[in-house]
Design an enzyme around this catalytic site. Structure first.
Site, PDB file in Angstrom:
ATOM      1  N   GLY A 123      -5.503  76.529  71.863  1.00 30.39           N
ATOM      2  CA  GLY A 123      -6.742  75.804  71.715  1.00 30.39           C
ATOM      3  C   GLY A 123      -7.129  76.007  70.277  1.00 30.39           C
ATOM      4  N   SER A 173      -1.606  71.824  66.181  1.00 28.64           N
ATOM      5  CA  SER A 173      -0.686  70.523  66.091  1.00 28.64           C
ATOM      6  C   SER A 173      -1.716  69.785  65.198  1.00 28.64           C
ATOM      7  CB  SER A 173      -0.469  69.691  67.422  1.00 28.64           C
ATOM      8  OG  SER A 173      -1.876  69.510  67.872  1.00 28.64           O
ATOM      9  N   ALA A 174      -3.051  69.849  65.275  1.00 27.44           N
ATOM     10  CA  ALA A 174      -3.700  68.888  64.379  1.00 27.44           C
ATOM     11  C   ALA A 174      -3.665  69.492  62.896  1.00 27.44           C
ATOM     12  CB  ALA A 174      -5.299  68.813  64.417  1.00 27.44           C
ATOM     13  N   ALA A 175      -3.581  70.668  62.670  1.00 21.10           N
ATOM     14  CA  ALA A 175      -3.523  71.293  61.481  1.00 21.10           C
ATOM     15  C   ALA A 175      -2.158  70.871  60.491  1.00 21.10           C
ATOM     16  CB  ALA A 175      -3.757  72.816  61.202  1.00 21.10           C
ATOM     17  N   ASP A 201     -10.072  68.203  66.519  1.00 22.23           N
ATOM     18  CA  ASP A 201      -9.160  69.032  65.821  1.00 22.23           C
ATOM     19  C   ASP A 201      -8.819  68.549  64.502  1.00 22.23           C
ATOM     20  OD1 ASP A 201      -9.391  70.195  68.316  1.00 22.23           O
ATOM     21  OD2 ASP A 201      -7.325  70.688  68.679  1.00 22.23           O
TER      22      ASP A 201
HETATM   23  O1  PMV Z   1      -8.793  75.145  75.552  1.00 26.41           O
HETATM   24  P1  PMV Z   1      -8.695  73.681  74.872  1.00 26.41           P
HETATM   25  O2  PMV Z   1      -8.596  73.770  73.473  1.00 26.41           O
HETATM   26  O3  PMV Z   1      -7.734  72.768  75.796  1.00 26.41           O
HETATM   27  O4  PMV Z   1     -10.223  72.965  75.134  1.00 26.41           O
HETATM   28  C1  PMV Z   1     -10.536  72.112  76.049  1.00 26.41           C
HETATM   29  C2  PMV Z   1     -11.961  71.591  75.843  1.00 26.41           C
HETATM   30  C3  PMV Z   1     -12.535  70.876  77.011  1.00 26.41           C
HETATM   31  O5  PMV Z   1     -13.744  70.594  76.816  1.00 26.41           O
HETATM   32  C4  PMV Z   1     -12.364  71.842  78.259  1.00 26.41           C
HETATM   33  C5  PMV Z   1     -11.854  69.562  77.287  1.00 26.41           C
HETATM   34  C6  PMV Z   1     -11.882  68.539  76.513  1.00 26.41           C
HETATM   35  O6  PMV Z   1     -11.362  67.806  76.619  1.00 26.41           O
HETATM   36  O7  PMV Z   1     -12.999  68.493  75.789  1.00 26.41           O
END
Ligand code: PMV
Length: 317
Positions: free
Chosen positions: A98, A102-104, A145
């Site tokens: 999270g 990938s974006a960077a 991102d």
């Molecule tokens: O844990 P990550 O990086 O996949 O973040 C998800 C963020 C959420 O708000 C839970 C989902 C979204 O699409 O924004």
């Protein structure tokens, strides 16, 4: 050799609530993806060092390299033919945590390719092209991102727009992220939260309103450099994430240890259910927290500072 680097990111406030149109705050952090690109006799070669993959973008490429092929196609559409190159991509951003790895990598590669093609490396163009690459990786990404990786600093996100902010995080602020070791399942968690939303809409709306208020207050606290308040707002935000059902025992254990060892606040970042827990700290408390968490057996601990620069040229002489 043209080298460009772009930062990863962390969600500070508002995850999950963004799905229903509430705002979120994200900061770019000092973990980076780098692309170095040099001329080659022949071929349009990408080597993703951390993935152990190399391919020529003119042919079939492994799925992990498809975003780079898309970027190559988009830049070629703009310029016509590009001189052959070899691009080497490296990253110290953990994959699948999270943190926007990938974006960077997409942003750093886009900037290097525009530079190699003799085009101006405009941030808006880099961001737009990298977003197209992110669609290949994530389907329907929010755009947070790539925006964080391109512009750096703080990003305010409210569907469907991600906007860089002028506000800076307090100088003394340090983020410590601890990996729970539990893989995230973002899709399942988002569905679980939405089911709860449908079941208790009236109650949940109030929780979502509170989450929105927290973002407003956090912006004010950033403006005044109030670290303590930001820590408390982390706690409030995390409480809401507990109430919508995305925490668990492991996350809470890490959180309470962080608080006990000097964090001003600690919370889930991202989907929850696993992934990373982040703590907010004054820089003078970081060493102690790090050592104590290590002693306790946590292996993957990241000490992060905000990145203010976004994508930059980092040519090696
Ligand atoms: O844990 P990550 O990086 O996949 O973040 C998800 C963020 C959420 O708000 C839970 C989902 C979204 O699409 O924004």
């Amino acid at each position: 050799m043209k080298c460009w680097r772009a930062p990863g990111k962390i969600i500070l406030f508002g995850e999950h609530f963004v799905v229903k149109g509430r705002p979120a705050l994200v900061t770019a952090v000092d973990r980076y993806a780098t692309t170095c690109m040099g001329e080659m006799g022949e071929g349009y070669i990408v080597e993703a060092v951390d993935l152990g993959l190399t391919a020529d973008l003119r042919g079939d490429v492994p799925v992990e390299l498809k975003p780079y092929k898309r970027i190559y196609e988009l830049v070629t559409e703009k310029t016509g033919k590009i001189a052959p190159f070899k691009a080497t991509i490296r990253s110290d951003i953990p994959i699948g945590a999270g943190m926007g790895s990938s974006a960077a990598t997409a942003v750093a590669f886009t900037a290097a390719l525009l530079d190699h093609a003799g085009l101006e490396v405009s941030r808006d163009l880099v961001n737009m092209i990298a977003y197209e690459a992110e669609k290949i990786t994530h389907g329907k990404p929010s755009g947070i991102d790539n925006t964080a990786a391109t512009y750096g600093g703080l990003i305010y996100y409210k569907k469907p727009h991600a906007k860089p902010l002028d506000v800076r995080l307090p100088e003394k602020l340090v983020l410590v992220a601890v990996d729970t070791g539990i893989p995230r399942n973002t899709k399942a968690l988002v569905e679980k939260v939405l089911a709860r939303y449908d079941k208790y809409t009236d109650i949940m709306e109030r929780i979502y309103d509170a989450a929105e208020k927290i973002v407003e207050e956090a912006l004010k606290a950033m403006g005044t450099g109030d670290l303590e308040r930001l820590g408390e707002l982390f706690e409030l935000n995390h409480g809401l994430l507990v109430s919508i059902g995305v925490s668990n025992r492991i996350i809470e254990e890490i959180r309470y240890r962080m608080l006990e060892y000097g964090a001003l606040g600690a919370k889930i970042t991202g989907a929850g259910g696993g992934g990373l827990v982040i703590g907010i700290l004054d820089e003078k408390s970081v060493r102690d927290l790090f050592v104590r968490l290590r002693r306790f057996g946590y292996k993957k601990i990241f000490v992060l500072k905000p990145d203010e620069n976004g994508v930059v040229n980092c040519n090696v002489k």
